[in-house]
Design a protein around this motif. Structure first.
Motif, PDB file in Angstrom:
ATOM      1  N   LEU A  14      -5.441  -1.576  -8.470  1.00  0.00           N
ATOM      2  CA  LEU A  14      -6.825  -1.777  -8.036  1.00  0.00           C
ATOM      3  C   LEU A  14      -7.721  -2.088  -9.234  1.00  0.00           C
ATOM      4  CD1 LEU A  14      -8.051  -1.690  -5.196  1.00  0.00           C
ATOM      5  CD2 LEU A  14      -8.775   0.644  -5.649  1.00  0.00           C
ATOM      6  N   ALA A  15      -7.475  -1.433 -10.348  1.00  0.00           N
ATOM      7  CA  ALA A  15      -8.272  -1.696 -11.552  1.00  0.00           C
ATOM      8  C   ALA A  15      -8.116  -3.135 -12.014  1.00  0.00           C
ATOM      9  CB  ALA A  15      -7.855  -0.737 -12.662  1.00  0.00           C
ATOM     10  N   ILE A  16      -6.896  -3.645 -11.971  1.00  0.00           N
ATOM     11  CA  ILE A  16      -6.658  -5.043 -12.348  1.00  0.00           C
ATOM     12  C   ILE A  16      -7.384  -5.984 -11.400  1.00  0.00           C
ATOM     13  CG2 ILE A  16      -4.885  -6.852 -12.412  1.00  0.00           C
ATOM     14  CD1 ILE A  16      -2.967  -4.729 -13.520  1.00  0.00           C
ATOM     15  N   LEU A  17      -7.346  -5.675 -10.118  1.00  0.00           N
ATOM     16  CA  LEU A  17      -7.967  -6.543  -9.117  1.00  0.00           C
ATOM     17  C   LEU A  17      -9.489  -6.482  -9.162  1.00  0.00           C
ATOM     18  CD1 LEU A  17      -5.468  -5.802  -6.219  1.00  0.00           C
ATOM     19  CD2 LEU A  17      -5.696  -7.959  -7.466  1.00  0.00           C
ATOM     20  N   ARG A  18     -10.034  -5.415  -9.709  1.00  0.00           N
ATOM     21  CA  ARG A  18     -11.475  -5.352  -9.936  1.00  0.00           C
ATOM     22  C   ARG A  18     -11.867  -6.149 -11.181  1.00  0.00           C
ATOM     23  NH1 ARG A  18     -10.885   0.339  -8.680  1.00  0.00           N
ATOM     24  NH2 ARG A  18     -10.878   0.739 -10.934  1.00  0.00           N
ATOM     25  N   ASP A  19     -11.024  -6.072 -12.207  1.00  0.00           N
ATOM     26  CA  ASP A  19     -11.336  -6.739 -13.473  1.00  0.00           C
ATOM     27  C   ASP A  19     -11.069  -8.239 -13.427  1.00  0.00           C
ATOM     28  OD1 ASP A  19     -12.051  -4.295 -14.506  1.00  0.00           O
ATOM     29  OD2 ASP A  19     -10.141  -3.952 -15.521  1.00  0.00           O
ATOM     30  N   ASP A  20     -10.079  -8.633 -12.663  1.00  0.00           N
ATOM     31  CA  ASP A  20      -9.696 -10.045 -12.572  1.00  0.00           C
ATOM     32  C   ASP A  20      -9.499 -10.371 -11.093  1.00  0.00           C
ATOM     33  OD1 ASP A  20      -8.909 -12.599 -13.081  1.00  0.00           O
ATOM     34  OD2 ASP A  20      -7.090 -12.082 -14.188  1.00  0.00           O
ATOM     35  N   PRO A  21     -10.595 -10.579 -10.357  1.00  0.00           N
ATOM     36  CA  PRO A  21     -10.548 -10.619  -8.889  1.00  0.00           C
ATOM     37  C   PRO A  21      -9.722 -11.774  -8.313  1.00  0.00           C
ATOM     38  CG  PRO A  21     -12.803 -10.362  -9.695  1.00  0.00           C
ATOM     39  CD  PRO A  21     -11.964 -10.726 -10.876  1.00  0.00           C
ATOM     40  N   VAL A  22      -9.123 -11.504  -7.162  1.00  0.00           N
ATOM     41  CA  VAL A  22      -8.488 -12.534  -6.338  1.00  0.00           C
ATOM     42  C   VAL A  22      -9.333 -12.690  -5.075  1.00  0.00           C
ATOM     43  CG1 VAL A  22      -6.196 -12.017  -7.245  1.00  0.00           C
ATOM     44  CG2 VAL A  22      -6.998 -10.846  -5.179  1.00  0.00           C
ATOM     45  N   PRO A  23      -9.163 -13.789  -4.336  1.00  0.00           N
ATOM     46  CA  PRO A  23     -10.028 -14.012  -3.175  1.00  0.00           C
ATOM     47  C   PRO A  23      -9.917 -12.948  -2.084  1.00  0.00           C
ATOM     48  CG  PRO A  23      -9.018 -16.073  -3.865  1.00  0.00           C
ATOM     49  CD  PRO A  23      -8.352 -14.984  -4.658  1.00  0.00           C
ATOM     50  N   LEU A  24      -8.698 -12.404  -1.861  1.00  0.00           N
ATOM     51  CA  LEU A  24      -8.513 -11.454  -0.759  1.00  0.00           C
ATOM     52  C   LEU A  24      -7.537 -10.364  -1.171  1.00  0.00           C
ATOM     53  CD1 LEU A  24      -8.110 -12.170   3.002  1.00  0.00           C
ATOM     54  CD2 LEU A  24      -6.311 -10.868   1.846  1.00  0.00           C
ATOM     55  N   VAL A  25      -7.840  -9.131  -0.778  1.00  0.00           N
ATOM     56  CA  VAL A  25      -6.917  -8.009  -0.963  1.00  0.00           C
ATOM     57  C   VAL A  25      -6.731  -7.341   0.391  1.00  0.00           C
ATOM     58  CG1 VAL A  25      -6.558  -5.729  -2.004  1.00  0.00           C
ATOM     59  CG2 VAL A  25      -7.486  -7.601  -3.386  1.00  0.00           C
ATOM     60  N   SER A  26      -5.474  -7.155   0.786  1.00  0.00           N
ATOM     61  CA  SER A  26      -5.175  -6.449   2.036  1.00  0.00           C
ATOM     62  C   SER A  26      -4.460  -5.143   1.722  1.00  0.00           C
ATOM     63  CB  SER A  26      -4.319  -7.323   2.968  1.00  0.00           C
ATOM     64  OG  SER A  26      -3.091  -7.666   2.346  1.00  0.00           O
ATOM     65  N   PHE A  27      -4.552  -4.191   2.657  1.00  0.00           N
ATOM     66  CA  PHE A  27      -4.016  -2.847   2.456  1.00  0.00           C
ATOM     67  C   PHE A  27      -3.084  -2.485   3.602  1.00  0.00           C
ATOM     68  CE2 PHE A  27      -8.149  -3.179   0.488  1.00  0.00           C
ATOM     69  CZ  PHE A  27      -8.003  -2.564  -0.740  1.00  0.00           C
ATOM     70  N   THR A  64     -10.803   3.792   0.626  1.00  0.00           N
ATOM     71  CA  THR A  64     -12.101   4.452   0.725  1.00  0.00           C
ATOM     72  C   THR A  64     -13.217   3.417   0.722  1.00  0.00           C
ATOM     73  OG1 THR A  64     -12.374   4.628  -1.674  1.00  0.00           O
ATOM     74  CG2 THR A  64     -11.196   6.431  -0.548  1.00  0.00           C
ATOM     75  N   ARG A  65     -14.351   3.821   1.226  1.00  0.00           N
ATOM     76  CA  ARG A  65     -15.526   2.938   1.200  1.00  0.00           C
ATOM     77  C   ARG A  65     -15.856   2.543  -0.243  1.00  0.00           C
ATOM     78  NH1 ARG A  65     -20.014   1.234   3.969  1.00  0.00           N
ATOM     79  NH2 ARG A  65     -19.170   1.990   5.928  1.00  0.00           N
ATOM     80  N   ALA A 100     -11.445   3.160  11.731  1.00  0.00           N
ATOM     81  CA  ALA A 100     -11.483   3.715  10.378  1.00  0.00           C
ATOM     82  C   ALA A 100     -11.721   2.610   9.356  1.00  0.00           C
ATOM     83  CB  ALA A 100     -10.179   4.452  10.078  1.00  0.00           C
ATOM     84  N   ALA A 101     -11.079   1.462   9.556  1.00  0.00           N
ATOM     85  CA  ALA A 101     -11.266   0.333   8.645  1.00  0.00           C
ATOM     86  C   ALA A 101     -12.701  -0.178   8.700  1.00  0.00           C
ATOM     87  CB  ALA A 101     -10.291  -0.782   8.993  1.00  0.00           C
ATOM     88  N   GLN A 102     -13.270  -0.239   9.901  1.00  0.00           N
ATOM     89  CA  GLN A 102     -14.653  -0.672  10.049  1.00  0.00           C
ATOM     90  C   GLN A 102     -15.605   0.309   9.359  1.00  0.00           C
ATOM     91  OE1 GLN A 102     -16.497  -2.675  13.736  1.00  0.00           O
ATOM     92  NE2 GLN A 102     -16.990  -0.529  14.052  1.00  0.00           N
ATOM     93  N   GLU A 103     -15.334   1.597   9.503  1.00  0.00           N
ATOM     94  CA  GLU A 103     -16.167   2.616   8.877  1.00  0.00           C
ATOM     95  C   GLU A 103     -16.104   2.521   7.350  1.00  0.00           C
ATOM     96  OE1 GLU A 103     -18.775   5.687   8.297  1.00  0.00           O
ATOM     97  OE2 GLU A 103     -18.327   4.608  10.165  1.00  0.00           O
ATOM     98  N   ALA A 104     -14.942   2.121   6.831  1.00  0.00           N
ATOM     99  CA  ALA A 104     -14.774   2.002   5.383  1.00  0.00           C
ATOM    100  C   ALA A 104     -15.436   0.745   4.827  1.00  0.00           C
ATOM    101  CB  ALA A 104     -13.295   2.005   5.029  1.00  0.00           C
ATOM    102  N   GLY A 105     -15.859  -0.155   5.711  1.00  0.00           N
ATOM    103  CA  GLY A 105     -16.532  -1.369   5.263  1.00  0.00           C
ATOM    104  C   GLY A 105     -15.644  -2.571   5.067  1.00  0.00           C
ATOM    105  N   ALA A 106     -14.402  -2.521   5.587  1.00  0.00           N
ATOM    106  CA  ALA A 106     -13.488  -3.656   5.447  1.00  0.00           C
ATOM    107  C   ALA A 106     -14.083  -4.901   6.099  1.00  0.00           C
ATOM    108  CB  ALA A 106     -12.134  -3.326   6.073  1.00  0.00           C
ATOM    109  N   ASP A 107     -13.718  -6.050   5.580  1.00  0.00           N
ATOM    110  CA  ASP A 107     -14.223  -7.317   6.119  1.00  0.00           C
ATOM    111  C   ASP A 107     -13.481  -7.753   7.376  1.00  0.00           C
ATOM    112  OD1 ASP A 107     -16.238  -8.061   4.089  1.00  0.00           O
ATOM    113  OD2 ASP A 107     -14.514  -8.101   2.743  1.00  0.00           O
ATOM    114  N   ALA A 108     -12.226  -7.325   7.535  1.00  0.00           N
ATOM    115  CA  ALA A 108     -11.416  -7.729   8.688  1.00  0.00           C
ATOM    116  C   ALA A 108     -10.264  -6.749   8.826  1.00  0.00           C
ATOM    117  CB  ALA A 108     -10.898  -9.153   8.514  1.00  0.00           C
TER     118      ALA A 108
END
Length: 352
Positions: A98-111, A117-118, A143-151
């Motif tokens: 997650l730290a790498i994806l925050r520092d060097d972003p990609v267009p989409l991350v799925s879980f 977490t929010r 739960a995903a909607q509550e966490a603020g996920a885009d989809a």
């Protein structure tokens, strides 16, 4: 498609063809994930995604894992290998990735295997990353909607590989919901865009899930047999081999429900495998590799969705083109039925 099937070549080829390729980060180190992201970027300038496994809580019974280890002792002897160490971390390097994806972003991350977490979702949103959470029930979608996920990626029980349930509860092993029914339930529960997945192999099936309320469709098993896929050759061959006639959800290989082709190992050990992920995954890892090296698919994890017999050996870009053409053709048929009414034209009814 973690475990080798997902490759930078496959993700890039799908994106180049106009789809959205996805790179599996599961079972990789954080640096391994980063190196593959760089490879994708060297192959395409188009958007792509990265899939993360959520950390798993400690609920496995160590005694049950040891019983299963003893049960597999004969398999280890037969394949002349050692059973794996089950004293492993359960977070799959989540925070480092997650730290790498925050520092060097990609267009989409799925879980998968849970909901972030929010705070984590918001951190990715701040760097411009779209977030998607895999769900298998309306409650998980909420739960995903509550966490603020885009989809949300709505995964039907037909899907190959692991079910992306947020809690691994053995009591719900046979309670999976089919994709069309699940789509309707999730559509009525949340306001988020829906990505449908599970058993989809043809463009007409994509048209069906779009008509049922999905905004997008995701395919996995359909791409396993492409030359860009990293799946083992025996795995690719098994998908259309008449000896493998059906799939089943099993804990035999990983300790978590996953759909694969029914082979000897699944039949013999599936009924006794404990709810212990990722311990069982690492316990059986050497066995699966040894079986592949020996050319024996009967002890490999042959992950496959229910539509596996429809797999087509095409390059990934060509498969995307074929799927789009099939989708367009199916939409034209549906539009024609809508204009002329049920049963008009070709003698079929309006539900086709």
């Amino acid at each position: 498609m973690a475990g080798g099937a997902s490759t930078p070549r496959l993700a890039a080829a799908v994106s180049e063809a106009g789809g959205l390729g996805s790179l599996a980060a599961g079972y990789k180190t954080a640096d391994g994930m980063y190196q593959e992201i760089k490879q994708v970027r060297s192959l395409t300038s188009r958007p792509f995604g990265v899939n993360l496994f959520m950390p798993q809580p400690e609920y496995a019974d160590p005694a049950a894992v040891e019983v299963y280890r003893n049960q597999l002792a004969g398999e280890a002897t037969w394949y002349e290998t050692e059973l794996g160490d089950t004293d492993v971390k359960r977070d799959d390097g989540y925070e480092a990735k997650l730290a790498i994806l925050r520092d060097d972003p990609v267009p989409l991350v799925s879980f998968t295997f849970g909901c972030p977490t929010r705070k984590d979702v918001q951190a990715l949103a701040r760097v411009g990353t779209t977030t998607v959470v895999t769900v298998t029930t309306p409650e998980e979608a909420l739960a995903a909607q509550e966490a603020g996920a885009d989809a949300v990626c709505v995964q039907g029980v037909e899907a190959g590989g692991h079910q992306g349930t947020h809690r691994d509860n053995p009591e719900t092993d046979r309670a999976g919901i089919g994709l069309l029914s699940l789509l309707t339930q999730v559509r009525e529960a949340v306001r988020l865009p829906l990505i449908a997945t599970g058993g989809l192999m043809r463009g007409a099936q994509v048209a069906a899930v779009l008509a049922a309320g999905a905004d997008l469709a995701q395919l996995g098993t359909a791409f396993l047999v492409t030359p860009e896929s990293g799946a083992h050759a025996l795995h690719k061959q098994a998908l259309t081999d008449p000896r493998f006639v059906r799939t089943e959800l099993t804990r035999a290989f990983s300790g978590r429900p996953a759909r694969g082709l029914v082979n000897r190992f699944l039949r013999e050990h599936g009924p006794y495998a404990p709810a212990a992920y990722p311990q069982v995954h690492y316990l059986t890892s050497g066995l699966r590799k040894a079986a592949a090296k020996a050319g024996d698919p009967q002890a490999m994890a042959l992950w496959a969705g229910q539509g596996h017999r429809l797999a087509r050996e095409l390059p990934a870009a060509e498969l995307v083109e074929v799927l789009v053409a099939e989708l367009d053709a199916a939409r034209a048929v549906l539009a024609g039925h809508g204009a002329a009414g049920p049963g008009a034209g070709d003698g079929t009814d309006g539900a086709a």
